[in-house]
Design a protein around this motif. Structure first.
Motif, PDB file in Angstrom:
ATOM      1  N   PRO A  75       0.811  -1.227   0.000  1.00  0.00           N
ATOM      2  CA  PRO A  75       0.000   0.000   0.000  1.00  0.00           C
ATOM      3  C   PRO A  75       0.841   1.273   0.000  1.00  0.00           C
ATOM      4  CG  PRO A  75      -0.059  -1.049   2.164  1.00  0.00           C
ATOM      5  CD  PRO A  75       0.632  -2.012   1.247  1.00  0.00           C
ATOM      6  N   LYS A  76       2.038   1.220   0.584  1.00  0.00           N
ATOM      7  CA  LYS A  76       2.872   2.422   0.627  1.00  0.00           C
ATOM      8  C   LYS A  76       3.499   2.710  -0.738  1.00  0.00           C
ATOM      9  CE  LYS A  76       3.812   2.454   5.572  1.00  0.00           C
ATOM     10  NZ  LYS A  76       4.837   2.529   6.636  1.00  0.00           N
ATOM     11  N   LEU A 426      11.539  10.365  -0.708  1.00  0.00           N
ATOM     12  CA  LEU A 426      11.229   8.944  -0.815  1.00  0.00           C
ATOM     13  C   LEU A 426      12.270   8.122  -0.073  1.00  0.00           C
ATOM     14  CD1 LEU A 426      10.337   8.657  -4.618  1.00  0.00           C
ATOM     15  CD2 LEU A 426       8.779   9.012  -2.692  1.00  0.00           C
ATOM     16  N   ASP A 427      11.813   7.116   0.633  1.00  0.00           N
ATOM     17  CA  ASP A 427      12.674   6.119   1.277  1.00  0.00           C
ATOM     18  C   ASP A 427      12.603   4.874   0.406  1.00  0.00           C
ATOM     19  OD1 ASP A 427      13.806   4.119   2.768  1.00  0.00           O
ATOM     20  OD2 ASP A 427      12.702   4.547   4.610  1.00  0.00           O
ATOM     21  N   VAL A 428      13.725   4.532  -0.235  1.00  0.00           N
ATOM     22  CA  VAL A 428      13.729   3.441  -1.213  1.00  0.00           C
ATOM     23  C   VAL A 428      14.127   2.111  -0.577  1.00  0.00           C
ATOM     24  CG1 VAL A 428      14.408   2.850  -3.598  1.00  0.00           C
ATOM     25  CG2 VAL A 428      14.293   5.222  -2.916  1.00  0.00           C
ATOM     26  N   LEU A 442       6.845   6.925   0.547  1.00  0.00           N
ATOM     27  CA  LEU A 442       6.978   8.274   1.084  1.00  0.00           C
ATOM     28  C   LEU A 442       7.698   8.180   2.424  1.00  0.00           C
ATOM     29  CD1 LEU A 442       3.461   9.735   0.256  1.00  0.00           C
ATOM     30  CD2 LEU A 442       5.623  10.268  -0.882  1.00  0.00           C
ATOM     31  N   ALA A 443       8.735   8.998   2.595  1.00  0.00           N
ATOM     32  CA  ALA A 443       9.585   8.891   3.780  1.00  0.00           C
ATOM     33  C   ALA A 443       8.824   9.252   5.050  1.00  0.00           C
ATOM     34  CB  ALA A 443      10.805   9.797   3.618  1.00  0.00           C
ATOM     35  N   ASP A 444       9.175   8.567   6.147  1.00  0.00           N
ATOM     36  CA  ASP A 444       8.601   8.920   7.442  1.00  0.00           C
ATOM     37  C   ASP A 444       9.122  10.293   7.858  1.00  0.00           C
ATOM     38  OD1 ASP A 444      11.080   8.711   9.155  1.00  0.00           O
ATOM     39  OD2 ASP A 444      10.995   6.638   8.490  1.00  0.00           O
ATOM     40  N   PRO A 445       8.492  10.937   8.850  1.00  0.00           N
ATOM     41  CA  PRO A 445       8.865  12.319   9.192  1.00  0.00           C
ATOM     42  C   PRO A 445      10.355  12.514   9.469  1.00  0.00           C
ATOM     43  CG  PRO A 445       6.800  11.761  10.243  1.00  0.00           C
ATOM     44  CD  PRO A 445       7.304  10.493   9.607  1.00  0.00           C
ATOM     45  N   GLU A 446      10.978  11.603  10.201  1.00  0.00           N
ATOM     46  CA  GLU A 446      12.400  11.768  10.531  1.00  0.00           C
ATOM     47  C   GLU A 446      13.271  11.662   9.291  1.00  0.00           C
ATOM     48  OE1 GLU A 446      15.870   9.704  13.339  1.00  0.00           O
ATOM     49  OE2 GLU A 446      13.787   9.010  13.466  1.00  0.00           O
TER      50      GLU A 446
END
Length: 478
Positions: A75-76, A426-428, A442-446
């Protein structure tokens, strides 16, 4: 992006493109024949972008993957793909080729080939991509046959493409896609390429050769005066009739297949081949004359250190080239290659992405026999030993951690003018878990904050201010 708009976008046939470009006027100062002077294509300002109404362009990094992902149950990932689909238009770099190995009648070149299934063209269309570059260092891993097959599959899927062709003239030519808001053009090239990847026109009785548009570079190592003196002495000591000693007044020395020059600044600089430089500007100017929005993209692994690394500062030649292509008519510039991020620049109201990173990094490498034979055989079996477990990317032998930081960039237009850039970090997937690794979320807030802080710093070095709002970077274009 809505379905009806997507269905109305159709790449123009190659013959139609050729006719359009043949008729497209260049600036008055452009010579009738080939030029080696880039200034010939910068003498007059290009026409402004004329894309109609409110229009959003999305640019993403390298599509470096081997198996379909558009309908993944993740889903992400689907959250990211939705952003691509929702745009009015989306562009990327198709890294490598996609072919059906069971029916492909060509062969691989080199020790390992980046391979993707033949279904990937339809998969990219399902993700919402409209126009891609096919010019990169993996374009001819399966020879010109693999490149041409990939281009045919892109045509069949309804995705426009640029940077490859049956001749150099065709590879230089822009790819075009019509949209309800206007015609979009892309000129694509690569400076980091494999041997014989460059397309050739027919010449001297020889047929044209299929391949990609390339920008040839001359690499110069910048050394201190004392280092230059030491190289001069070594070159003199090793001199021979075929490689004579450098002149006492020489400002530059070629030794050991490397070029050295005394100076300061970047350890390595690159000098662009004048014909390639001028030819690319000619292509951009022609594309602008025949389109409402023109994109320029290059796949370049070069860096100021001379290594294929994650140096955030762009090499000298890209700074020059990117400004020149904007002056020739490019409305958006997308740089890629080293798989890591670099800063964003706004030049004359046009966004320049110096390094957009990757979108997927899940490529499958097919090894040739010669690659397998380079591995010393297992004494017990006489065969190559089984592969060791894949290391974590942050460990020696793995990919750099920076390769897994990326972005999805949106450029908002209103009546032809770029108004705003939005950057979504983006966090790959920098993890050993193969079900997650190399897939954009989509990258988490940190993580988003870390990526955006880096982009803000690197963009400031290029004279551009990025403000951070939550997990989004914003650039307002004056």
């Amino acid at each position: 992006m809505n379905i009806s708009n997507s269905l109305r976008r159709t790449p123009l046939a190659g013959t139609v493109i050729a006719a359009l470009l043949a008729a497209a006027p260049l600036c008055a100062q452009a010579p009738a024949g080939p030029s080696k002077n880039p200034d010939d294509f910068l003498a007059e300002p290009p026409k402004p972008p004329s894309i109609k109404g409110d229009f959003t362009l999305v640019a993403i990094g390298d599509m470096l993957y081997s198996h379909p992902m558009a309908h993944s149950a993740d889903p992400k990932l689907q959250e990211v793909i939705t952003k691509v689909r929702d745009a009015d238009f989306a562009v990327s770099n198709q890294e490598g080729v996609f072919i059906d190995l069971e029916t492909f009648d060509g062969t691989g070149y080199g020790l390992g080939q980046l391979w993707g299934e033949g279904r990937l063209a339809n998969d990219m269309k399902a993700m919402g991509l409209d126009l891609v570059s096919v010019a990169n260092n993996h374009s001819t891993d399966f020879g010109s046959e693999g490149l041409l097959q990939s281009m045919r599959l892109l045509d069949a899927a309804g995705i426009g493409h640029a940077g490859g062709g049956r001749s150099l003239a065709e590879a230089r030519r822009a790819g075009f896609v019509d949209t309800p808001n206007g015609r979009i053009a892309m000129v694509a090239t690569a400076s980091t390429v494999k041997e014989n990847a460059r397309a050739n026109d027919a010449f001297g009785g020889l047929n044209a050769r299929a391949g990609i548009s390339t920008l040839r570079l001359r690499k110069v190592n910048i050394v201190s005066p004392s280092q230059f003196a030491a190289i001069r002495k070594l070159a003199s000591d090793r001199a021979s009739p075929r490689e004579p000693a450098p002149a006492a007044t020489a400002k530059e020395i070629e030794f050991g297949k490397e070029i050295y020059r005394a100076g300061s600044g970047d350890p390595v600089i690159y000098e662009m081949d004048l014909f390639d430089h001028a030819d690319l500007l000619k292509s951009v100017r022609a594309a602008k004359a025949a389109s409402d929005l023109t994109i320029f993209t290059i796949h370049a692994h070069e860096s100021p250190t001379g290594l294929d690394d994650d140096t955030p500062a762009p090499p000298n030649f890209l700074k020059t080239l990117f400004h020149d292509v904007v002056d020739a008519g490019a409305d958006v510039v997308v740089g890629g290659g080293p798989h890591s991020l670099r800063g964003i620049e706004i030049y004359k109201g046009r966004p320049i992405f110096h390094g957009i990173g990757v979108f997927f990094i899940r490529g499958e490498i097919k090894a040739t026999q010669e690659a397998a034979f380079r591995v010393f055989p297992d004494p017990a079996t006489g065969r190559a030993p089984p592969p060791v477990p894949e290391p974590e990317s942050v460990r020696p032998g793995g990919n750099p951690a920076s390769w897994y930081d990326s972005m999805l960039a949106e450029v908002d237009y209103r009546d032809g003018r770029a108004r705003r850039v939005r950057v979504y970090p983006l966090d790959v997937g920098n993890t050993r878990d193969r079900s997650r690794r190399g897939i954009p979320h989509l990258a988490d807030p940190e993580t988003a904050r870390r990526i955006l802080e880096n982009l803000r710093k690197w963009s400031a070095d290029l004279g551009t201010r990025v403000r951070i709002e939550g997990e989004t970077g914003i650039i307002d274009i004056e």
